[in-house]
Design an enzyme around this catalytic site. Structure first.
Site, PDB file in Angstrom:
ATOM      1  N   ARG A  51      -1.749  -5.880 -12.068  1.00 43.13           N
ATOM      2  CA  ARG A  51      -1.871  -5.046 -10.862  1.00 43.13           C
ATOM      3  C   ARG A  51      -1.915  -3.593 -11.299  1.00 43.13           C
ATOM      4  O   ARG A  51      -1.690  -3.271 -12.462  1.00 43.13           O
ATOM      5  CB  ARG A  51      -0.779  -5.331  -9.837  1.00 43.13           C
ATOM      6  CG  ARG A  51       0.576  -5.746 -10.308  1.00 43.13           C
ATOM      7  CD  ARG A  51       1.322  -4.722 -11.122  1.00 43.13           C
ATOM      8  NE  ARG A  51       1.398  -3.446 -10.427  1.00 43.13           N
ATOM      9  CZ  ARG A  51       1.614  -2.295 -11.023  1.00 43.13           C
ATOM     10  NH1 ARG A  51       1.772  -2.223 -12.340  1.00 43.13           N
ATOM     11  NH2 ARG A  51       1.680  -1.170 -10.348  1.00 43.13           N
ATOM     12  N   GLY A  52      -2.218  -2.714 -10.321  1.00 43.22           N
ATOM     13  CA  GLY A  52      -2.468  -1.311 -10.669  1.00 43.22           C
ATOM     14  C   GLY A  52      -3.975  -1.138 -10.789  1.00 43.22           C
ATOM     15  O   GLY A  52      -4.652  -1.973 -11.418  1.00 43.22           O
ATOM     16  N   ALA A  53      -4.490  -0.066 -10.173  1.00 46.24           N
ATOM     17  CA  ALA A  53      -5.944   0.057 -10.007  1.00 46.24           C
ATOM     18  C   ALA A  53      -6.751  -0.064 -11.315  1.00 46.24           C
ATOM     19  O   ALA A  53      -7.625  -0.925 -11.432  1.00 46.24           O
ATOM     20  CB  ALA A  53      -6.258   1.358  -9.270  1.00 46.24           C
ATOM     21  N   ARG A  90      -8.700  -8.188  -4.293  1.00 43.65           N
ATOM     22  CA  ARG A  90      -7.841  -7.120  -3.746  1.00 43.65           C
ATOM     23  C   ARG A  90      -8.760  -6.004  -3.249  1.00 43.65           C
ATOM     24  O   ARG A  90      -9.579  -5.495  -4.016  1.00 43.65           O
ATOM     25  CB  ARG A  90      -6.862  -6.582  -4.805  1.00 43.65           C
ATOM     26  CG  ARG A  90      -5.732  -7.578  -5.107  1.00 43.65           C
ATOM     27  CD  ARG A  90      -4.550  -6.911  -5.777  1.00 43.65           C
ATOM     28  NE  ARG A  90      -3.672  -6.257  -4.837  1.00 43.65           N
ATOM     29  CZ  ARG A  90      -2.655  -5.479  -5.202  1.00 43.65           C
ATOM     30  NH1 ARG A  90      -2.405  -5.258  -6.491  1.00 43.65           N
ATOM     31  NH2 ARG A  90      -1.884  -4.916  -4.299  1.00 43.65           N
ATOM     32  N   GLN A 195       7.911  -2.450  -7.666  1.00 43.36           N
ATOM     33  CA  GLN A 195       7.228  -2.059  -8.915  1.00 43.36           C
ATOM     34  C   GLN A 195       7.952  -0.916  -9.619  1.00 43.36           C
ATOM     35  O   GLN A 195       7.875  -0.799 -10.841  1.00 43.36           O
ATOM     36  CB  GLN A 195       5.783  -1.632  -8.622  1.00 43.36           C
ATOM     37  CG  GLN A 195       4.845  -2.745  -8.210  1.00 43.36           C
ATOM     38  CD  GLN A 195       4.729  -2.865  -6.712  1.00 43.36           C
ATOM     39  OE1 GLN A 195       5.679  -2.596  -5.972  1.00 43.36           O
ATOM     40  NE2 GLN A 195       3.570  -3.278  -6.237  1.00 43.36           N
ATOM     41  N   ASP A 236      -4.903   4.267  -5.700  1.00 42.07           N
ATOM     42  CA  ASP A 236      -5.822   3.123  -5.762  1.00 42.07           C
ATOM     43  C   ASP A 236      -7.240   3.494  -5.369  1.00 42.07           C
ATOM     44  O   ASP A 236      -8.194   2.820  -5.756  1.00 42.07           O
ATOM     45  CB  ASP A 236      -5.304   1.986  -4.880  1.00 42.07           C
ATOM     46  CG  ASP A 236      -4.126   1.340  -5.574  1.00 42.07           C
ATOM     47  OD1 ASP A 236      -3.024   1.915  -5.525  1.00 42.07           O
ATOM     48  OD2 ASP A 236      -4.330   0.306  -6.241  1.00 42.07           O
ATOM     49  N   ASN A 246      -2.506   5.158  -1.797  1.00 45.06           N
ATOM     50  CA  ASN A 246      -1.607   4.688  -2.855  1.00 45.06           C
ATOM     51  C   ASN A 246      -0.547   3.787  -2.232  1.00 45.06           C
ATOM     52  O   ASN A 246      -0.510   3.592  -1.008  1.00 45.06           O
ATOM     53  CB  ASN A 246      -0.972   5.871  -3.601  1.00 45.06           C
ATOM     54  CG  ASN A 246      -0.272   5.411  -4.874  1.00 45.06           C
ATOM     55  OD1 ASN A 246      -0.820   4.626  -5.643  1.00 45.06           O
ATOM     56  ND2 ASN A 246       0.945   5.873  -5.112  1.00 45.06           N
ATOM     57  N   LYS A 247       0.304   3.268  -3.075  1.00 47.42           N
ATOM     58  CA  LYS A 247       1.341   2.322  -2.654  1.00 47.42           C
ATOM     59  C   LYS A 247       2.056   2.782  -1.387  1.00 47.42           C
ATOM     60  O   LYS A 247       2.384   3.960  -1.248  1.00 47.42           O
ATOM     61  CB  LYS A 247       2.347   2.157  -3.802  1.00 47.42           C
ATOM     62  CG  LYS A 247       3.485   1.197  -3.549  1.00 47.42           C
ATOM     63  CD  LYS A 247       3.035  -0.169  -3.070  1.00 47.42           C
ATOM     64  CE  LYS A 247       2.032  -0.833  -3.999  1.00 47.42           C
ATOM     65  NZ  LYS A 247       1.262  -1.933  -3.356  1.00 47.42           N
TER      66      LYS A 247
END
Ligand code: MRU
Length: 342
Positions: A51-53, A90, A195, A236, A246-247
């Protein structure tokens, strides 16, 4: 990134097998898993093993290249089908589209099946190497903003685990620490998937960078007390007008930082900027399973029968952002048109 004193990337190829760190098991277990099928590539993204862009972009690039190796005679329709299958895993991170489209375009510039397979693999590797290099440069530009003694706030995990290596938001912190600057990081725990508490804390611990995990609700408390010098997060997707997804929770942190005169920097490779997306309102926001909110670490904590809402990202308007740290330099969110991109 350093893990138990050894250098790792988050994702790499061994022959035609993809290797990646199983992020759902961190920090308790450090496990490297092998991925050999298209279904497992898709699952690794949707279940957040990776995960993570930028890391998702790398998985998309390698996953498409791996699938192309298995095609009897690669052709446009078959490649497009795989690309579309991986693309839907995603929706928010733009890097996924970027990685997939890069490999697809390079592969389709050839017509001989053998050459197409070779180009698919070479272009995926080139994409992944360039992504790591972009983050290394983000570290250099971002480090120039950090003073000795600074206390920094970050949200989610925008470290090496979220990228191929170095991280985005964590890359400047890594370099500042390496250069002997005395820094301290406030790590938002980042509910619902934690996270920050699990992954960012793991990375900072492995690198020996001083930090403390704070409840998401505590960030405003420290900002209001004047204890935070700067906020740096990843993203992202950046829209053309400088709005940033973002998150979930980034938006409220940025507003509170702005209110308290704390600079807000967003660190992102240019592969995260969607120049075709006019504003933050046009960014697709992923909704994840409600159990992630009803449970904490797999244990139900919400009252029986409760339902939950679980948007995975939010949008921070450009007006709250001091600068976007890229591999080409640091830009005001209103001047992204100055960035050179293909
Ligand atoms: O849902 P996740 O863990 O994939 O979300 C990750 C983030 O929001 C990161 O901040 C973002 O991808 C930037 S990472 C370099």
């Amino acid at each position: 990134m350093l893990i138990k004193g050894k250098n790792y990337r988050t994702i790499w190829m061994e022959g035609n097998t993809i290797q990646t760190i199983e992020q759902n098991k961190l920090p308790e277990e450090f496990e490297i898993i092998s991925i050999d099928t298209l279904e497992d590539v898709a699952k690794s993204i949707s279940t957040m093993i990776v995960r993570g862009a930028p890391a998702i972009g790398a998985m998309g690039a390698f996953g498409l290249a791996q699938a192309i190796q298995k095609m009897a005679a690669p052709n446009k329709q078959e490649i497009q089908n795989v690309r579309d299958f991986l693309f839907q895993t995603r929706p928010t991170a733009y890097d996924l589209q970027h990685g997939l489209d890069f490999v697809m375009a390079k592969t389709l510039s050839e017509s001989d099946p053998h050459t197409m397979k070779q180009i698919a693999m070479e272009s995926a590797q080139a994409y992944v190497d360039a992504s790591a290099e972009a983050c290394r440069k983000i570290g250099e530009y971002g480090n120039s903003l950090i003073n000795d003694g600074d206390k920094l706030l970050t949200h989610c995990n925008a470290g090496a685990l979220a990228t191929v290596d170095y991280g985005t938001a964590l890359a400047p912190m890594r370099l500042a620490h390496k250069n002997g600057k005395n820094i301290f990081i406030f790590v938002d725990e980042t509910r619902p998937r934690l996270q920050g508490a699990k992954l960012t804390a793991f990375e900072l611990h492995e690198e020996g960078i001083p930090y403390a995990v704070i409840a998401d609700n505590a960030a405003g408390f420290y900002m209001a007390r004047g204890e935070v010098d700067m906020m740096i997060t990843g993203t992202d997707r950046v829209a053309a007008n400088g709005d940033v997804a973002n998150k979930i929770g980034t938006y409220e942190k940025a507003v509170v930082a702005h209110e308290n005169g704390i600079p807000v920097y967003i660190a992102a490779p240019i592969s995260t900027i969607d120049f075709t997306c006019p504003t933050g309102n046009d960014i697709p926001i992923e909704e994840r399973n409600q159990n992630e909110v009803l449970d904490v670490d797999g244990h139900r904590v919400a009252h029986e029968g409760s339902t939950a809402l679980n948007p995975a990202f939010d949008v921070t308007p450009a007006k709250y952002i001091t600068g976007i740290i890229t591999e080409q330099g640091i830009y005001n969110p209103g001047e992204l048109d100055k960035i050179i991109h293909k």
